[in-house]
Design an enzyme around this catalytic site. Structure first.
Site, PDB file in Angstrom:
ATOM      1  N   LYS A   9     -66.110  26.792 -71.083  1.00 14.54           N
ATOM      2  CA  LYS A   9     -66.972  27.973 -71.058  1.00 14.54           C
ATOM      3  C   LYS A   9     -68.413  27.593 -71.433  1.00 14.54           C
ATOM      4  O   LYS A   9     -68.665  26.475 -71.895  1.00 14.54           O
ATOM      5  CB  LYS A   9     -66.389  29.028 -72.004  1.00 14.54           C
ATOM      6  CG  LYS A   9     -65.041  29.599 -71.514  1.00 14.54           C
ATOM      7  CD  LYS A   9     -64.480  30.610 -72.516  1.00 14.54           C
ATOM      8  CE  LYS A   9     -63.230  31.287 -71.977  1.00 14.54           C
ATOM      9  NZ  LYS A   9     -62.656  32.247 -72.978  1.00 14.54           N
ATOM     10  N   TYR A  49     -61.804  38.144 -64.751  1.00 16.50           N
ATOM     11  CA  TYR A  49     -61.341  38.893 -65.919  1.00 16.50           C
ATOM     12  C   TYR A  49     -60.970  40.338 -65.581  1.00 16.50           C
ATOM     13  O   TYR A  49     -60.962  41.188 -66.474  1.00 16.50           O
ATOM     14  CB  TYR A  49     -62.386  38.830 -67.029  1.00 16.50           C
ATOM     15  CG  TYR A  49     -62.418  37.488 -67.750  1.00 16.50           C
ATOM     16  CD1 TYR A  49     -61.275  36.997 -68.399  1.00 16.50           C
ATOM     17  CD2 TYR A  49     -63.570  36.710 -67.787  1.00 16.50           C
ATOM     18  CE1 TYR A  49     -61.293  35.774 -69.059  1.00 16.50           C
ATOM     19  CE2 TYR A  49     -63.597  35.484 -68.445  1.00 16.50           C
ATOM     20  CZ  TYR A  49     -62.452  35.026 -69.087  1.00 16.50           C
ATOM     21  OH  TYR A  49     -62.468  33.814 -69.738  1.00 16.50           O
ATOM     22  N   PHE A  57     -64.123  44.750 -75.064  1.00 18.09           N
ATOM     23  CA  PHE A  57     -64.843  43.473 -75.064  1.00 18.09           C
ATOM     24  C   PHE A  57     -65.213  42.984 -73.659  1.00 18.09           C
ATOM     25  O   PHE A  57     -65.760  41.894 -73.502  1.00 18.09           O
ATOM     26  CB  PHE A  57     -64.035  42.395 -75.803  1.00 18.09           C
ATOM     27  CG  PHE A  57     -62.649  42.141 -75.228  1.00 18.09           C
ATOM     28  CD1 PHE A  57     -62.459  41.312 -74.134  1.00 18.09           C
ATOM     29  CD2 PHE A  57     -61.531  42.746 -75.799  1.00 18.09           C
ATOM     30  CE1 PHE A  57     -61.202  41.075 -73.611  1.00 18.09           C
ATOM     31  CE2 PHE A  57     -60.250  42.513 -75.275  1.00 18.09           C
ATOM     32  CZ  PHE A  57     -60.093  41.676 -74.182  1.00 18.09           C
ATOM     33  N   ARG A  85     -52.255  25.353 -72.110  1.00 18.84           N
ATOM     34  CA  ARG A  85     -52.420  26.497 -73.010  1.00 18.84           C
ATOM     35  C   ARG A  85     -52.137  26.100 -74.455  1.00 18.84           C
ATOM     36  O   ARG A  85     -52.851  26.493 -75.378  1.00 18.84           O
ATOM     37  CB  ARG A  85     -51.463  27.631 -72.614  1.00 18.84           C
ATOM     38  CG  ARG A  85     -51.828  28.356 -71.347  1.00 18.84           C
ATOM     39  CD  ARG A  85     -52.968  29.315 -71.514  1.00 18.84           C
ATOM     40  NE  ARG A  85     -52.645  30.479 -72.332  1.00 18.84           N
ATOM     41  CZ  ARG A  85     -53.423  31.563 -72.407  1.00 18.84           C
ATOM     42  NH1 ARG A  85     -54.553  31.640 -71.714  1.00 18.84           N
ATOM     43  NH2 ARG A  85     -53.079  32.567 -73.177  1.00 18.84           N
ATOM     44  N   THR A  91     -55.908  32.330 -78.619  1.00 15.81           N
ATOM     45  CA  THR A  91     -57.125  32.949 -78.085  1.00 15.81           C
ATOM     46  C   THR A  91     -58.177  33.120 -79.180  1.00 15.81           C
ATOM     47  O   THR A  91     -59.359  32.826 -78.971  1.00 15.81           O
ATOM     48  CB  THR A  91     -56.780  34.329 -77.489  1.00 15.81           C
ATOM     49  OG1 THR A  91     -55.784  34.149 -76.483  1.00 15.81           O
ATOM     50  CG2 THR A  91     -58.003  35.001 -76.892  1.00 15.81           C
ATOM     51  N   ARG A 102     -59.335  24.809 -79.427  1.00 22.55           N
ATOM     52  CA  ARG A 102     -60.019  25.918 -80.123  1.00 22.55           C
ATOM     53  C   ARG A 102     -59.975  25.713 -81.636  1.00 22.55           C
ATOM     54  O   ARG A 102     -60.931  26.034 -82.343  1.00 22.55           O
ATOM     55  CB  ARG A 102     -59.399  27.256 -79.723  1.00 22.55           C
ATOM     56  CG  ARG A 102     -59.802  27.681 -78.307  1.00 22.55           C
ATOM     57  CD  ARG A 102     -58.877  28.746 -77.766  1.00 22.55           C
ATOM     58  NE  ARG A 102     -59.325  29.322 -76.511  1.00 22.55           N
ATOM     59  CZ  ARG A 102     -58.546  30.066 -75.723  1.00 22.55           C
ATOM     60  NH1 ARG A 102     -57.284  30.315 -76.066  1.00 22.55           N
ATOM     61  NH2 ARG A 102     -59.018  30.554 -74.595  1.00 22.55           N
ATOM     62  N   ASN A 112     -64.856  30.971 -77.612  1.00 17.14           N
ATOM     63  CA  ASN A 112     -63.682  30.114 -77.812  1.00 17.14           C
ATOM     64  C   ASN A 112     -63.601  28.916 -76.866  1.00 17.14           C
ATOM     65  O   ASN A 112     -62.537  28.344 -76.668  1.00 17.14           O
ATOM     66  CB  ASN A 112     -62.392  30.960 -77.838  1.00 17.14           C
ATOM     67  CG  ASN A 112     -62.134  31.687 -76.546  1.00 17.14           C
ATOM     68  OD1 ASN A 112     -62.876  31.526 -75.572  1.00 17.14           O
ATOM     69  ND2 ASN A 112     -61.079  32.480 -76.508  1.00 17.14           N
ATOM     70  N   HIS A 115     -61.065  28.098 -71.251  1.00 14.39           N
ATOM     71  CA  HIS A 115     -60.111  29.003 -70.604  1.00 14.39           C
ATOM     72  C   HIS A 115     -59.025  28.179 -69.939  1.00 14.39           C
ATOM     73  O   HIS A 115     -59.295  27.106 -69.397  1.00 14.39           O
ATOM     74  CB  HIS A 115     -60.801  29.849 -69.527  1.00 14.39           C
ATOM     75  CG  HIS A 115     -59.815  30.517 -68.612  1.00 14.39           C
ATOM     76  ND1 HIS A 115     -59.201  31.711 -68.943  1.00 14.39           N
ATOM     77  CD2 HIS A 115     -59.280  30.124 -67.432  1.00 14.39           C
ATOM     78  CE1 HIS A 115     -58.339  32.024 -67.980  1.00 14.39           C
ATOM     79  NE2 HIS A 115     -58.370  31.081 -67.046  1.00 14.39           N
ATOM     80  N   GLU A 126     -56.324  31.917 -59.883  1.00 16.67           N
ATOM     81  CA  GLU A 126     -57.600  31.426 -60.406  1.00 16.67           C
ATOM     82  C   GLU A 126     -58.089  30.188 -59.642  1.00 16.67           C
ATOM     83  O   GLU A 126     -59.286  30.045 -59.378  1.00 16.67           O
ATOM     84  CB  GLU A 126     -57.468  31.146 -61.911  1.00 16.67           C
ATOM     85  CG  GLU A 126     -57.304  32.448 -62.693  1.00 16.67           C
ATOM     86  CD  GLU A 126     -56.906  32.258 -64.152  1.00 16.67           C
ATOM     87  OE1 GLU A 126     -56.833  31.104 -64.635  1.00 16.67           O
ATOM     88  OE2 GLU A 126     -56.663  33.287 -64.831  1.00 16.67           O
TER      89      GLU A 126
HETATM   90  P1  DAT Z   1     -57.069  33.806 -73.182  1.00 16.00           P
HETATM   91  O1  DAT Z   1     -58.485  33.356 -72.935  1.00 16.00           O
HETATM   92  O2  DAT Z   1     -56.466  33.052 -74.341  1.00 16.00           O
HETATM   93  O3  DAT Z   1     -56.210  33.783 -71.954  1.00 16.00           O
HETATM   94  P2  DAT Z   1     -57.171  36.704 -72.859  1.00 16.00           P
HETATM   95  O4  DAT Z   1     -56.863  36.493 -71.417  1.00 16.00           O
HETATM   96  O5  DAT Z   1     -56.352  37.677 -73.618  1.00 16.00           O
HETATM   97  O6  DAT Z   1     -57.142  35.328 -73.671  1.00 16.00           O
HETATM   98  O7  DAT Z   1     -58.690  37.180 -73.010  1.00 16.00           O
HETATM   99  C1  DAT Z   1     -59.705  36.577 -72.225  1.00 16.00           C
HETATM  100  C2  DAT Z   1     -60.895  36.330 -73.111  1.00 16.00           C
HETATM  101  O8  DAT Z   1     -61.415  37.586 -73.580  1.00 16.00           O
HETATM  102  C3  DAT Z   1     -60.602  35.536 -74.381  1.00 16.00           C
HETATM  103  O9  DAT Z   1     -60.689  34.133 -74.173  1.00 16.00           O
HETATM  104  C4  DAT Z   1     -61.657  36.026 -75.318  1.00 16.00           C
HETATM  105  C5  DAT Z   1     -61.865  37.466 -74.906  1.00 16.00           C
HETATM  106  N1  DAT Z   1     -61.073  38.365 -75.768  1.00 16.00           N
HETATM  107  C6  DAT Z   1     -59.730  38.575 -75.699  1.00 16.00           C
HETATM  108  N2  DAT Z   1     -59.331  39.466 -76.615  1.00 16.00           N
HETATM  109  C7  DAT Z   1     -60.449  39.825 -77.297  1.00 16.00           C
HETATM  110  C8  DAT Z   1     -60.711  40.701 -78.378  1.00 16.00           C
HETATM  111  N3  DAT Z   1     -59.727  41.410 -78.969  1.00 16.00           N
HETATM  112  N4  DAT Z   1     -61.996  40.809 -78.826  1.00 16.00           N
HETATM  113  C9  DAT Z   1     -62.983  40.103 -78.243  1.00 16.00           C
HETATM  114  N5  DAT Z   1     -62.812  39.268 -77.217  1.00 16.00           N
HETATM  115  C10 DAT Z   1     -61.563  39.112 -76.752  1.00 16.00           C
HETATM  116 MG    MG Z   2     -56.154  34.947 -70.234  1.00 18.39          MG
END
Ligand code: DAT
Ligand code: MG
Length: 149
Positions: A9, A49, A57, A85, A91, A102, A112, A115, A126
Site C-alpha cells: 500500500k 474495496y 471507513f 494472509r 488487519t 503488519r 497497515n 493487502h 483481484e
Molecule cells: P484486510 O485488508 O485484512 O483484508 P478488510 O478487507 O476487512 O481487511 O478491510 C480492508 C481494509 O479496510 C483494511 O486493510 C483496513 C481498512 N479497515 C478495515 N476495517 C476497518 C475499521 N474497522 N476501521 C478502519 N479501517 C478499517
Molecule cells: Mg480484505
C-alpha cells in the site's frame, strides 16, 4: 498452482518497505508471476474495496489507497492465498502477531502497509482487476525442486 494478489500500500512504498516485503515472499519460496507499480485510479480503488462501500471507513480507505503509488503483484505457489494472509497478520496491526508483516511494520489499521486476497475467489477477482492476462508470466524457477517435493 494457486495464485494470490498482494499489494504494498502507499505507506509501504513511501516508507521504502516494498523491497523488504517482496523479499519475504520470495525467500519463503513463492514465485512472483506479475509485478507493477501504479498510482491507483479512484474507480479501481472503489471497485477493489466495493464490499466496504457502506462502512464508515470507506472514504478514508479510498483516500489512503489512492494517495500515492502502490506495488501490485501476483504470487504463485502451493496454498499461497492462505499463507500470504498469515504472513501479513491481522488487519489491525495492533492485533498482528510479532514477525508478521503488519506486526513488524505497522501500528494503525488505516496504515497497515499491505493487502492480500482473502480467498481463492477474491484472488481471481483481484488479479483480473489489476492485471491483463498477458501481464502475467508462467515460468519455471530453477530452484523449484528445492521448494517442492
Ligand atoms: P484486510 O485488508 O485484512 O483484508 P478488510 O478487507 O476487512 O481487511 O478491510 C480492508 C481494509 O479496510 C483494511 O486493510 C483496513 C481498512 N479497515 C478495515 N476495517 C476497518 C475499521 N474497522 N476501521 C478502519 N479501517 C478499517
Ligand atoms: Mg480484505
Amino acid at each position: 498452482m494457486e495464485r494470490t494478489f498482494v499489494m504494498v500500500k502507499p505507506d509501504g512504498v513511501q516508507r521504502n518497505l516494498a523491497g523488504k516485503i517482496i523479499s519475504k515472499f520470495e525467500e519463503r519460496g513463492y514465485k512472483i508471476v506479475g509485478l507493477k507499480m501504479m498510482q491507483m485510479p479512484q474507480e479501481l480503488a472503489e471497485q477493489h474495496y466495493g464490499e466496504h462501500k457502506e462502512k464508515p471507513f470507506f472514504q478514508p480507505l479510498i483516500q489512503y489507497i489512492t494517495s500515492g503509488p502502490i506495488v501490485a503483484m501476483v504470487l504463485e505457489g502451493k496454498g499461497v492465498v492462505r499463507a500470504a494472509r498469515k504472513m501479513m497478520g491481522a488487519t489491525n496491526p495492533q492485533e498482528a502477531d510479532p514477525g508478521t508483516i503488519r506486526g513488524t511494520y505497522a501500528v494503525e489499521i488505516g496504515r497497515n502497509v499491505i493487502h492480500g486476497s482473502d480467498s481463492v475467489d477474491s484472488a481471481k477477482r483481484e488479479i483480473e482487476l489489476y492485471f491483463k492476462p498477458e501481464e502475467l508470466v508462467s515460468y519455471q524457477l530453477a530452484g523449484d525442486n528445492w521448494i517442492y517435493e
